[in-house]
Design a protein around this motif. Structure first.
Motif, short mmCIF file in Angstrom:
data_model
loop_
_atom_site.label_atom_id
_atom_site.label_comp_id
_atom_site.label_asym_id
_atom_site.label_seq_id
_atom_site.Cartn_x
_atom_site.Cartn_y
_atom_site.Cartn_z
N VAL A 143 0.48 -0.87 -0.19
CA VAL A 143 0.39 0.08 -0.11
C VAL A 143 0.99 1.20 -0.25
CG1 VAL A 143 -1.72 1.19 0.97
CG2 VAL A 143 -2.02 -1.49 1.25
N ALA A 144 1.80 1.65 0.93
CA ALA A 144 2.98 2.78 1.23
C ALA A 144 3.23 2.72 -0.36
CB ALA A 144 4.10 1.98 1.80
N ALA A 145 3.80 1.39 -0.79
CA ALA A 145 4.91 2.28 -2.67
C ALA A 145 3.77 2.66 -3.97
CB ALA A 145 4.99 0.64 -3.08
N VAL A 146 2.13 2.24 -3.27
CA VAL A 146 1.40 2.72 -4.11
C VAL A 146 1.35 4.49 -3.97
CG1 VAL A 146 -0.81 3.31 -5.22
CG2 VAL A 146 0.20 0.96 -4.99
N GLY A 147 0.72 4.32 -2.87
CA GLY A 147 0.79 5.81 -2.17
C GLY A 147 1.70 6.47 -2.78
N ALA A 148 3.41 6.13 -2.11
CA ALA A 148 4.47 6.50 -2.76
C ALA A 148 4.65 7.42 -4.24
CB ALA A 148 5.93 6.23 -2.15
N ALA A 149 3.93 5.79 -5.19
CA ALA A 149 3.84 6.34 -6.49
C ALA A 149 2.76 7.28 -7.07
CB ALA A 149 4.32 5.37 -7.19
N LEU B 164 -3.12 9.71 -12.99
CA LEU B 164 -2.43 8.08 -12.44
C LEU B 164 -1.79 7.35 -13.45
CD1 LEU B 164 -4.96 7.31 -9.54
CD2 LEU B 164 -2.45 7.28 -9.10
N HIS B 165 -2.47 6.96 -14.64
CA HIS B 165 -2.77 6.22 -15.62
C HIS B 165 -1.07 6.37 -16.38
CE1 HIS B 165 -7.16 5.17 -16.04
NE2 HIS B 165 -6.77 5.04 -15.10
N GLU B 166 -0.90 7.89 -16.24
CA GLU B 166 0.37 7.89 -17.08
C GLU B 166 1.81 7.92 -15.89
OE1 GLU B 166 0.00 12.50 -17.33
OE2 GLU B 166 -0.75 11.87 -19.81
N ALA B 167 1.18 8.00 -14.66
CA ALA B 167 2.32 7.98 -14.17
C ALA B 167 2.08 5.92 -14.68
CB ALA B 167 1.71 8.20 -12.84
N GLY B 168 1.34 4.87 -15.12
CA GLY B 168 2.15 3.19 -14.76
C GLY B 168 1.12 2.62 -14.09
N LEU B 169 0.20 3.79 -13.02
CA LEU B 169 -1.26 3.22 -11.73
C LEU B 169 -2.21 3.16 -12.67
CD1 LEU B 169 0.61 5.59 -9.04
CD2 LEU B 169 1.01 2.41 -9.62
N ALA B 170 -3.17 2.24 -12.08
CA ALA B 170 -4.07 2.50 -12.05
C ALA B 170 -5.09 2.39 -10.46
CB ALA B 170 -4.76 1.07 -13.03
N HIS B 171 -6.15 2.45 -10.40
CA HIS B 171 -6.43 2.94 -9.81
C HIS B 171 -7.65 1.92 -8.85
CE1 HIS B 171 -9.76 4.90 -6.36
NE2 HIS B 171 -8.90 6.24 -6.23
N GLU C 253 -18.91 -0.31 -10.01
CA GLU C 253 -17.72 -0.09 -11.04
C GLU C 253 -16.12 -0.88 -10.57
OE1 GLU C 253 -20.69 3.37 -9.98
OE2 GLU C 253 -20.47 1.16 -8.90
N ARG C 254 -16.85 -1.94 -8.98
CA ARG C 254 -15.48 -2.74 -8.86
C ARG C 254 -15.29 -3.97 -9.38
NH1 ARG C 254 -13.51 -1.59 -3.80
NH2 ARG C 254 -11.69 -2.94 -5.12
N TRP C 255 -16.68 -4.87 -10.69
CA TRP C 255 -16.35 -5.52 -10.94
C TRP C 255 -15.97 -5.74 -12.68
CZ3 TRP C 255 -15.53 -9.86 -8.25
CH2 TRP C 255 -15.67 -9.92 -7.32
N PRO C 256 -15.41 -4.72 -13.24
CA PRO C 256 -14.91 -4.64 -14.40
C PRO C 256 -14.33 -5.71 -15.05
CG PRO C 256 -13.14 -3.50 -13.60
CD PRO C 256 -13.99 -4.22 -12.64
N LEU C 257 -14.70 -6.58 -16.42
CA LEU C 257 -14.23 -8.01 -16.73
C LEU C 257 -13.00 -7.66 -17.17
CD1 LEU C 257 -16.56 -8.45 -20.06
CD2 LEU C 257 -16.77 -9.70 -17.70
N ASP C 258 -12.35 -6.37 -16.94
CA ASP C 258 -10.69 -6.20 -17.21
C ASP C 258 -9.68 -4.70 -16.27
OD1 ASP C 258 -10.90 -3.78 -18.28
OD2 ASP C 258 -11.65 -5.54 -19.80
N GLY C 259 -8.86 -4.92 -15.17
CA GLY C 259 -7.98 -4.28 -14.87
C GLY C 259 -7.45 -3.32 -15.48
N GLY C 260 -6.38 -2.90 -14.55
CA GLY C 260 -6.00 -0.93 -15.68
C GLY C 260 -6.33 -0.50 -15.35
N PRO C 261 -6.08 0.55 -16.76
CA PRO C 261 -6.52 1.84 -17.16
C PRO C 261 -8.17 2.13 -17.51
CG PRO C 261 -3.88 2.09 -17.59
CD PRO C 261 -4.53 0.57 -16.49
N ALA C 262 -7.82 0.43 -18.45
CA ALA C 262 -9.28 0.40 -19.44
C ALA C 262 -10.66 0.29 -17.80
CB ALA C 262 -9.17 -0.31 -20.14
#
Length: 378
Positions: free
Chosen positions: A67-73, A133-140, A195-204
């Motif tokens: 969790v801390a790693a994502v918060g720092a990034a 977030l997506h430009e930083a390589g992260l998904a929410h 909203e929490r159950w997409p077929l795929d993860g990541g930015p999409a």
């Protein structure tokens, strides 16, 4: 929750008020800021009396580090609530997030849907946060009405990043990277929130969640059934949902956001541009700018063409008001000067005698002229 008002957690977060079931507001004694704490029960509480294999302090610390790693990034952005890390205390894993003044979107939507244009304003703010977030390589991974804070000025802030990471990490810790066990743990943690159950993860997957949230805001309900996780997941897989035409002008965008093929969904940046075009063509409100919108959602900001027209009219009205005030002040100043000069003195010669005196003067000049001629001629 096994914590009470005034208790200090992690040596710095003093709980304020009465804690909720798995959340609390606190004051960071180092900075003085108000923060939002959210808690997850550690596995021993989730699986009853069974002892998890190899689970103890080490897995808890692993979760904290993830969790801390994502918060720092996570990048900083005006529309993204900043996470301050995580810690383990007792049987709970806590995440920490800044908390400015505002109201959660899910609480505001409890009274009913909002206009399509107000929904567009809110989701435009969220898309701006997702873009960085997506430009930083992260998904929410946790884009829900419960993760959105609506501020007093109407701006929407996207939070819930670290709680979402903690839930996903805990589901993987207990159930492995995939499979039935992970699904069961995740279902218990997340619940039937569309909203929490997409077929795929990541930015999409985040953009898919934006489409679901747009539908929820515009219609008052999710496009998929939320009676239970199995029913919800099955409906998402089969594409069974409420038609997007119910969203009015947002319908075409919602349709593209929730389509099964992630490659054909708009990106967060494209969503924001499309919503900006929609807001630029928003009709004028018949009753002027609102202080509060439907369901108590703070009213629309002066954005787009309609906002510029409202601002222009307001500026012209203010200019007319200033000009009228200047004229009043000029009249007042003239009156003050007259009053300061005192009453006018009466003329030395009455106006009625001016005519005869003028005629007499002319006659006298003629007589004097004739006398002078006779004198010099004689």
């Amino acid at each position: 929750m096994r914590a009470g008002p005034g208790q200090v957690l992690a040596g710095r977060y003093r709980l304020a008020g009465r804690p909720e079931a798995l959340g609390a507001f606190a004051v960071d004694e180092r900075s003085g800021d108000v923060v939002r704490l959210r808690a997850l029960e550690l596995p021993a509480s989730l699986i009853g009396d069974q002892e998890p294999d190899g689970l103890g302090a080490e897995p808890g610390e692993r979760l904290v580090r993830r969790v801390a790693a994502v918060g720092a990034a996570a990048p900083r952005h005006a529309r993204l609530l900043q996470g301050a890390g995580a810690f383990v205390e007792g049987e709970l894993l806590w995440t920490v997030e800044e908390r400015p003044a505002g109201q959660p979107l899910d609480a505001l939507l409890a009274a009913g849907p909002v206009s399509a244009y107000r929904a567009a304003e809110v989701v435009s703010d969220l898309a701006a946060a997702l873009r960085v977030l997506h430009e930083a390589g992260l998904a929410h991974g946790n884009v829900t009405a419960g993760s959105v804070l609506v501020c007093e000025d109407g701006a929407a802030l996207l939070g819930g990043l670290l709680p979402g990471v903690a839930e996903e990490a805990l589901a993987e810790e207990l159930g492995g990277p995939g499979g039935r066990r992970r699904y069961e743990v995740r279902a218990a943690l997340v619940g039937p929130v569309a909203e929490r159950w997409p077929l795929d993860g990541g930015p999409a997957g985040d953009c898919w969640a934006l489409g679901v949230l747009l539908h929820r805001m515009a219609t008052g309900r999710a496009p998929y059934p939320e009676s239970g996780v199995p029913e919800l997941v099955t409906a998402v897989r089969e594409g069974r949902r409420v038609p997007s035409e119910a969203c009015g002008p947002l319908g075409p965008l919602v349709e593209r956001l929730v389509q099964p093929d992630p490659a054909l969904r708009p990106t967060a940046a494209e969503v924001r541009l499309e919503l900006a075009d929609l807001l630029a063509s928003a009709p004028e409100p018949v009753d002027g700018p609102r202080v509060a919108g439907p369901s108590g959602v703070p009213g629309p900001r002066a954005t787009g063409a309609s906002g510029r027209r409202r601002a222009k009219r307001a500026g012209a009205a203010a200019e007319r008001s200033r000009a009228a005030a200047a004229r009043v002040e000029t009249v007042r100043a003239d009156a003050a000067r007259v009053a300061a000069a005192g009453p006018a003195r009466p003329p030395r010669i009455p106006p009625a005698l001016l005519g005869p005196l003028l005629v007499g003067g002319v006659f006298l000049l003629l007589v004097l002229g004739v006398a002078a001629v006779v004198l010099f001629a004689g």
